[in-house]
Design an enzyme around this catalytic site. Structure first.
Site, PDB file in Angstrom:
ATOM      1  N   LYS A 111       0.808  -1.223   0.000  1.00 54.70           N
ATOM      2  CA  LYS A 111       0.000   0.000   0.000  1.00 54.70           C
ATOM      3  C   LYS A 111       0.838   1.269   0.000  1.00 54.70           C
ATOM      4  O   LYS A 111       0.368   2.337  -0.385  1.00 54.70           O
ATOM      5  CB  LYS A 111      -0.955   0.011   1.204  1.00 54.70           C
ATOM      6  CG  LYS A 111      -2.112  -0.956   1.038  1.00 54.70           C
ATOM      7  CD  LYS A 111      -3.190  -0.716   2.067  1.00 54.70           C
ATOM      8  CE  LYS A 111      -4.377  -1.645   1.804  1.00 54.70           C
ATOM      9  NZ  LYS A 111      -5.379  -1.607   2.849  1.00 54.70           N
ATOM     10  N   LYS A 193      -5.430 -10.941  -5.605  1.00 58.15           N
ATOM     11  CA  LYS A 193      -6.627 -11.345  -4.853  1.00 58.15           C
ATOM     12  C   LYS A 193      -7.827 -10.472  -5.223  1.00 58.15           C
ATOM     13  O   LYS A 193      -7.661  -9.311  -5.609  1.00 58.15           O
ATOM     14  CB  LYS A 193      -6.356 -11.317  -3.352  1.00 58.15           C
ATOM     15  CG  LYS A 193      -6.131  -9.940  -2.789  1.00 58.15           C
ATOM     16  CD  LYS A 193      -6.047  -9.928  -1.270  1.00 58.15           C
ATOM     17  CE  LYS A 193      -5.857  -8.476  -0.828  1.00 58.15           C
ATOM     18  NZ  LYS A 193      -5.837  -8.227   0.565  1.00 58.15           N
ATOM     19  N   LYS A 196     -11.808  -5.109  -2.866  1.00 57.85           N
ATOM     20  CA  LYS A 196     -12.921  -4.160  -2.873  1.00 57.85           C
ATOM     21  C   LYS A 196     -12.625  -2.969  -3.762  1.00 57.85           C
ATOM     22  O   LYS A 196     -13.532  -2.334  -4.292  1.00 57.85           O
ATOM     23  CB  LYS A 196     -13.127  -3.620  -1.454  1.00 57.85           C
ATOM     24  CG  LYS A 196     -13.728  -4.615  -0.475  1.00 57.85           C
ATOM     25  CD  LYS A 196     -13.662  -3.995   0.927  1.00 57.85           C
ATOM     26  CE  LYS A 196     -14.423  -4.833   1.937  1.00 57.85           C
ATOM     27  NZ  LYS A 196     -14.210  -4.334   3.313  1.00 57.85           N
TER      28      LYS A 196
HETATM   29  P1  AMP Z   1     -11.478  -6.431   4.489  1.00 59.69           P
HETATM   30  O1  AMP Z   1     -12.356  -6.234   3.334  1.00 59.69           O
HETATM   31  O2  AMP Z   1     -10.073  -6.126   4.165  1.00 59.69           O
HETATM   32  O3  AMP Z   1     -11.980  -5.796   5.731  1.00 59.69           O
HETATM   33  O4  AMP Z   1     -11.512  -7.997   4.747  1.00 59.69           O
HETATM   34  C1  AMP Z   1     -12.515  -8.642   5.475  1.00 59.69           C
HETATM   35  C2  AMP Z   1     -12.216 -10.113   5.562  1.00 59.69           C
HETATM   36  O5  AMP Z   1     -12.265 -10.712   4.257  1.00 59.69           O
HETATM   37  C3  AMP Z   1     -10.820 -10.451   6.099  1.00 59.69           C
HETATM   38  O6  AMP Z   1     -10.922 -11.568   6.948  1.00 59.69           O
HETATM   39  C4  AMP Z   1     -10.026 -10.787   4.872  1.00 59.69           C
HETATM   40  O7  AMP Z   1      -8.975 -11.681   5.128  1.00 59.69           O
HETATM   41  C5  AMP Z   1     -11.074 -11.440   3.997  1.00 59.69           C
HETATM   42  N1  AMP Z   1     -10.742 -11.315   2.567  1.00 59.69           N
HETATM   43  C6  AMP Z   1     -10.561 -10.164   1.873  1.00 59.69           C
HETATM   44  N2  AMP Z   1     -10.286 -10.418   0.579  1.00 59.69           N
HETATM   45  C7  AMP Z   1     -10.297 -11.766   0.447  1.00 59.69           C
HETATM   46  C8  AMP Z   1     -10.087 -12.658  -0.660  1.00 59.69           C
HETATM   47  N3  AMP Z   1      -9.830 -12.209  -1.884  1.00 59.69           N
HETATM   48  N4  AMP Z   1     -10.179 -14.003  -0.429  1.00 59.69           N
HETATM   49  C9  AMP Z   1     -10.472 -14.466   0.816  1.00 59.69           C
HETATM   50  N5  AMP Z   1     -10.672 -13.681   1.883  1.00 59.69           N
HETATM   51  C10 AMP Z   1     -10.593 -12.347   1.724  1.00 59.69           C
END
Ligand code: AMP
Ligand code: TRP
Length: 327
Positions: A111, A193, A196
Site C-alpha cells: 500500500k 486477490k 474491494k
Molecule cells: P477487508 O475487506 O479487508 O476488511 O476484509 C474482510 C475479511 O475478508 C478479512 O478476513 C479478509 O482476510 C477477507 N478477505 C478479503 N479479501 C479476500 C479474498 N480475496 N479471499 C479471501 N478472503 C478475503
C-alpha cells in the site's frame, strides 16, 4: 466456550472473497463459540474517507452480517469506534511494537510502495488489529489468508508482553482459515486477490450483485488457452480460482466436483458456476433491504457495543494495572 473475534472494514463492495474467506465462518462458528463481530470503522480511516459514505457503509456492513446469518441473539455485533478500548489498547501495543516489524508487513509494503507521503496509520494498522483481538481475550480469529501475517504479529505482541508483564496479561489467539475460500482471486487477473478497490467491477462479485452482473463477471473471467479443466494454481490460476469458488460455495471438494462433471469446455464450467453463485447469493439479497432499512439495526449495534464494552473494560483494567497506568 471459546471466544471468537473478527472484523470487516466498512468500505463498500463486500465481495465473494470476503464472504468465502471470512463471513461464512462467522455463521458457522456462532453455534458453539462465543462470537464477537465488529465493523472496524477506525481501520477504514487509515485512508481518506468521505464521512457520509463511511456512516452509510457501517450500516451496510452491519446489515450484511445479519443477512448472511449472523444472529444478534447468539453473537455480539458492534461498531469499533463505539468501544474506546480499541484505540486505548492500540496505543499501548504501539509502544510495544517495532517500526522494523511493521514496515516489513506485506500489506504495508504493497500500500505504501512508490508513494511520496504515507499515512502513519497505514503502518500502525496491524497493531490496531492486534488490539481489537487481544481486547476480548480472543481464542479464535476467522479471517482470509491475507490476514495471516497480521495474526502472527498479534501473537508476537501478546507473547512479548506476556513475557514482560505476566502470562495472564493476554490470551494468545489462533487464526482460522477456510480450506477453499481463504484466498479468492480476482476474476480478471487471477494472480491478484479479489479486492474491494479494484477498478474493474467485473474483477469481483459483490454480495448484492444482480444475477445479470454475476453472469457477466463470471462468463468473462480470465482463464487460459489450453482448454483442459483441472486444478493447478500455478499453471492454470484462472480455472483453479473458478473451481475454488465453486468448491467453497457448494461445500463439495474440487475432486468431487471434477469427478461429477461432464463439461465440454470452460464455458460449461462457467455456466454452472453462475447458477451456483446466483443460488448462494439469492437468500442474502432477499434479506438485505429489509434489514438495512429496519430501525432494529441501530438498536442491535448499540446493544452490541454495550456488551462488548463490558468485556473490553475488564481487559483494560487488567492491562492498565499490569502497566502501572493511572492510579
Ligand atoms: P477487508 O475487506 O479487508 O476488511 O476484509 C474482510 C475479511 O475478508 C478479512 O478476513 C479478509 O482476510 C477477507 N478477505 C478479503 N479479501 C479476500 C479474498 N480475496 N479471499 C479471501 N478472503 C478475503
Ligand atoms: N484487518 C482486517 C482486514 O482488513 C480487518 C480487521 C480489523 C480484523 N481488525 C480485525 C479482522 C480483527 C480480524 C480481527 O481484513
Amino acid at each position: 466456550m471459546k471466544r471468537v473475534f473478527s472484523g470487516v472494514q466498512p468500505t463498500g463492495n463486500i465481495h465473494l472473497g470476503n464472504y468465502l474467506g471470512a463471513l461464512k465462518q462467522f455463521v458457522e462458528l456462532q453455534e458453539d463459540h462465543e462470537c464477537i463481530y465488529c465493523i472496524v470503522d477506525e481501520h477504514a480511516i487509515t485512508v481518506p474517507q468521505d464521512p457520509k459514505e463511511l456512516r452509510k457503509h457501517i450500516l451496510d456492513v452491519a446489515a450484511l452480517y445479519l443477512s448472511i446469518g449472523v444472529d444478534p441473539k447468539k453473537s455480539t455485533v458492534f461498531v469499533q469506534s463505539q468501544v474506546s478500548g480499541h484505540a486505548e489498547l492500540g496505543w499501548i501495543l504501539c509502544c510495544n511494537s517495532y517500526t522494523g516489524e511493521l514496515s516489513r508487513m506485506t500489506q504495508f509494503k504493497a500500500k505504501s510502495g512508490g508513494k511520496e507521503s504515507v499515512g502513519t496509520g497505514l503502518m500502525t494498522y496491524p497493531v490496531l488489529m492486534a488490539a481489537d483481538i487481544l481486547l476480548y481475550d480472543t481464542d479464535v480469529v476467522p479471517v482470509g489468508q491475507d490476514q495471516k501475517q497480521h495474526i502472527e504479529l498479534t501473537r508476537d505482541l501478546a507473547i512479548r508482553i506476556n513475557n514482560k508483564y505476566g502470562e495472564d496479561t493476554f490470551v494468545v489467539p489462533d487464526g482460522r482459515f477456510m480450506k477453499s475460500g481463504a484466498r479468492i482471486m480476482s476474476l480478471d487477473d487471477p494472480t491478484s486477490k479479489m479486492s474491494k478497490s479494484a477498478e474493474n467491477i467485473h474483477s469481483r462479485i459483490s454480495l448484492l450483485d444482480e444475477d445479470s452482473k454475476i453472469k457477466k463477471s463470471i462468463m468473462r473471467a480470465t482463464t487460459d488457452s489450453d482448454g483442459e479443466i483441472r486444478f493447478d494454481i500455478e499453471n492454470k490460476p484462472g480455472v483453479s480460482n473458478l473451481l475454488n469458488i465453486y468448491s467453497a460455495l457448494s461445500g463439495k471438494t474440487v475432486e468431487e466436483i471434477l469427478a461429477a462433471q461432464n463439461w465440454r469446455g470452460y464455458g460449461d464450467l462457467k455456466k454452472e458456476l453462475v447458477a451456483v453463485t446466483q443460488e448462494a447469493l439469492a437468500p442474502i439479497k432477499a434479506n438485505y433491504n429489509e434489514i438495512r432499512e429496519s430501525e432494529e439495526l441501530i438498536k442491535i449495534l448499540n446493544e452490541g457495543a454495550e456488551r462488548a464494552n463490558v468485556i473490553a473494560e475488564k481487559t483494560m483494567k487488567r492491562v492498565r494495572d499490569k502497566f502501572g497506568l493511572g492510579l
